[in-house]
Scaffold this motif. Structure first.
Motif, PDB file in Angstrom:
ATOM      1  N   ASP A 168      37.026  62.225   9.563  1.00  0.00           N
ATOM      2  CA  ASP A 168      36.968  63.006  10.792  1.00  0.00           C
ATOM      3  C   ASP A 168      37.317  64.471  10.554  1.00  0.00           C
ATOM      4  O   ASP A 168      36.912  65.340  11.318  1.00  0.00           O
ATOM      5  CB  ASP A 168      37.929  62.398  11.822  1.00  0.00           C
ATOM      6  N   TYR A 169      38.048  64.760   9.477  1.00  0.00           N
ATOM      7  CA  TYR A 169      38.433  66.129   9.160  1.00  0.00           C
ATOM      8  C   TYR A 169      37.456  66.805   8.195  1.00  0.00           C
ATOM      9  O   TYR A 169      37.773  67.821   7.575  1.00  0.00           O
ATOM     10  CB  TYR A 169      39.862  66.191   8.620  1.00  0.00           C
ATOM     11  N   SER A 171      32.603  64.287  12.401  1.00  0.00           N
ATOM     12  CA  SER A 171      32.524  65.542  11.644  1.00  0.00           C
ATOM     13  C   SER A 171      31.119  65.832  11.109  1.00  0.00           C
ATOM     14  O   SER A 171      30.926  66.831  10.408  1.00  0.00           O
ATOM     15  CB  SER A 171      33.544  65.618  10.496  1.00  0.00           C
ATOM     16  N   ALA A 172      30.113  65.011  11.459  1.00  0.00           N
ATOM     17  CA  ALA A 172      28.757  65.247  10.956  1.00  0.00           C
ATOM     18  C   ALA A 172      28.171  66.566  11.441  1.00  0.00           C
ATOM     19  O   ALA A 172      27.246  67.097  10.823  1.00  0.00           O
ATOM     20  CB  ALA A 172      27.835  64.095  11.350  1.00  0.00           C
ATOM     21  N   VAL A 205      32.858  74.386  14.464  1.00  0.00           N
ATOM     22  CA  VAL A 205      34.000  74.315  13.552  1.00  0.00           C
ATOM     23  C   VAL A 205      35.089  73.363  14.033  1.00  0.00           C
ATOM     24  O   VAL A 205      36.093  73.177  13.349  1.00  0.00           O
ATOM     25  CB  VAL A 205      34.620  75.721  13.345  1.00  0.00           C
ATOM     26  N   ASP A 206      34.899  72.731  15.201  1.00  0.00           N
ATOM     27  CA  ASP A 206      35.975  71.938  15.782  1.00  0.00           C
ATOM     28  C   ASP A 206      35.412  70.940  16.780  1.00  0.00           C
ATOM     29  O   ASP A 206      34.261  71.058  17.214  1.00  0.00           O
ATOM     30  CB  ASP A 206      36.979  72.860  16.475  1.00  0.00           C
ATOM     31  N   SER A 207      36.239  69.979  17.153  1.00  0.00           N
ATOM     32  CA  SER A 207      35.918  69.084  18.264  1.00  0.00           C
ATOM     33  C   SER A 207      36.761  69.486  19.468  1.00  0.00           C
ATOM     34  O   SER A 207      37.794  70.145  19.334  1.00  0.00           O
ATOM     35  CB  SER A 207      36.200  67.626  17.887  1.00  0.00           C
ATOM     36  N   ASN A 234      39.211  71.006  13.619  1.00  0.00           N
ATOM     37  CA  ASN A 234      39.011  69.661  13.080  1.00  0.00           C
ATOM     38  C   ASN A 234      38.180  69.649  11.805  1.00  0.00           C
ATOM     39  O   ASN A 234      38.326  68.757  10.970  1.00  0.00           O
ATOM     40  CB  ASN A 234      38.313  68.797  14.124  1.00  0.00           C
ATOM     41  N   CYS A 235      37.270  70.611  11.658  1.00  0.00           N
ATOM     42  CA  CYS A 235      36.373  70.624  10.501  1.00  0.00           C
ATOM     43  C   CYS A 235      37.041  71.103   9.215  1.00  0.00           C
ATOM     44  O   CYS A 235      36.405  71.124   8.154  1.00  0.00           O
ATOM     45  CB  CYS A 235      35.156  71.489  10.801  1.00  0.00           C
ATOM     46  N   SER A 236      38.289  71.537   9.288  1.00  0.00           N
ATOM     47  CA  SER A 236      39.065  71.958   8.104  1.00  0.00           C
ATOM     48  C   SER A 236      38.477  73.181   7.413  1.00  0.00           C
ATOM     49  O   SER A 236      38.592  73.334   6.189  1.00  0.00           O
ATOM     50  CB  SER A 236      39.196  70.810   7.097  1.00  0.00           C
ATOM     51  N   PHE A 237      37.859  74.067   8.171  1.00  0.00           N
ATOM     52  CA  PHE A 237      37.377  75.316   7.612  1.00  0.00           C
ATOM     53  C   PHE A 237      38.487  76.360   7.654  1.00  0.00           C
ATOM     54  O   PHE A 237      39.432  76.258   8.436  1.00  0.00           O
ATOM     55  CB  PHE A 237      36.179  75.843   8.401  1.00  0.00           C
ATOM     56  N   ASP A 238      38.346  77.398   6.842  1.00  0.00           N
ATOM     57  CA  ASP A 238      39.269  78.517   6.873  1.00  0.00           C
ATOM     58  C   ASP A 238      39.009  79.384   8.102  1.00  0.00           C
ATOM     59  O   ASP A 238      37.913  79.375   8.666  1.00  0.00           O
ATOM     60  CB  ASP A 238      39.110  79.391   5.618  1.00  0.00           C
TER      61      ASP A 238
END
Length: 273
Positions: free
Chosen positions: A223-224, A115-116, A136-138, A92-96
């Protein structure tokens, strides 16, 4: 993000400045001016250095490989750990993806805070010892307060995998990053629609603002894990300031909206004493 399963498994802006249009990402050079940053102030900073492409995926999400010590930023709390097989640093955090660093976790959706918590670090005390992980995710399938869903390898460092679900204690800590913060412009970013993601931050991010004329404007966080100004941030040099959870403010001057690129800044939050 994940799809529900018995083991909580989951599958898991467009304009360059006219003055830079003829340059490839590797050819952009910026001057560096003196600047300062102190906790709780809006001190100015010099322009950041641009990186080509998406940068080093191993440091986008969080801690990198530095030796800066972590410091607690919250008290210990009760929690639960589980694991999901597809954990690779994305979500969800849009990391690689970070195949070289799988000490990662998803947090129960009710504590994701829009996403905080993305990029924050948590220190977990389990039966086998203590481990620091990056969020890194929900986890939409998690329902218990304090639930962290880990990669299998991270879970193995804390408990026997056969247990599947283990009571632990954990707390938020600073991330031992090295170097300054980094700023990724979302694909499709332009002066008329701008999305920015903050990477490599020592402490969690509370808000991002941009200077519109003489007025600071808080940018909505998605949220992303991108801060998106739907009306854009204009075609000129971009001044932003980033506030950490504990109120420290860092200000950076970016050269403009660089579609799909990552800029390396010149400032980092101050390590806690």
């Amino acid at each position: 993000m994940r799809l529900a399963s018995p083991l909580l498994a989951r599958p898991i802006l467009a304009v360059l400045l006219l003055s830079l249009a003829a340059c490839g990402p590797d050819s952009v050079e910026l001057d560096e001016d003196a600047g300062t940053s102190t906790p709780g102030t809006d001190a100015g900073t010099p322009p950041p250095r641009p990186d080509a492409g998406t940068g080093n995926p191993g440091t986008d999400a969080g801690t990198g490989s530095g030796t800066t010590a972590s410091r607690p930023i919250s008290p210990y709390r009760d929690g639960i750990i589980t694991y999901y097989a597809e954990a690779d640093g994305t979500g969800n955090c849009s990391f690689d993806a970070t195949p070289g660093d799988l000490d990662v976790a998803a947090i129960v959706k009710s504590e994701y805070q829009g996403s905080a918590v993305c990029g924050a670090c948590a220190e977990i005390q389990g039966p086998k010892g203590t481990l620091r992980v990056r969020l890194v995710d929900s986890c939409p399938d998690c329902t218990t307060a304090g639930h962290l869903d880990l990669s299998p390898s991270a879970f193995d460092k804390l408990a026997d995998r056969a247990l599947g679900r283990v009571q632990v204690k954990w707390r938020f800590v600073t991330c031992p990053v090295t170097g300054p913060m980094r700023y990724r412009f979302k694909e499709g970013s332009s002066p008329w629609w701008t999305g920015i993601q903050v990477l490599n931050h020592h402490k969690p991010i509370r808000k991002l603002e941009w200077l519109n004329g003489l007025t600071w404007v808080e940018v909505p966080r998605q949220d992303y894990n991108y801060f998106v100004q739907s009306s854009g941030m204009g075609p000129l040099t971009l001044t932003v300031r980033i506030t950490s959870w504990d109120g420290e403010v860092v200000q950076e001057i970016l050269p403009g909206i660089l579609n799909s690129q990552i800029l390396t800044g010149l400032r980092q939050f101050t390590p806690l004493p």
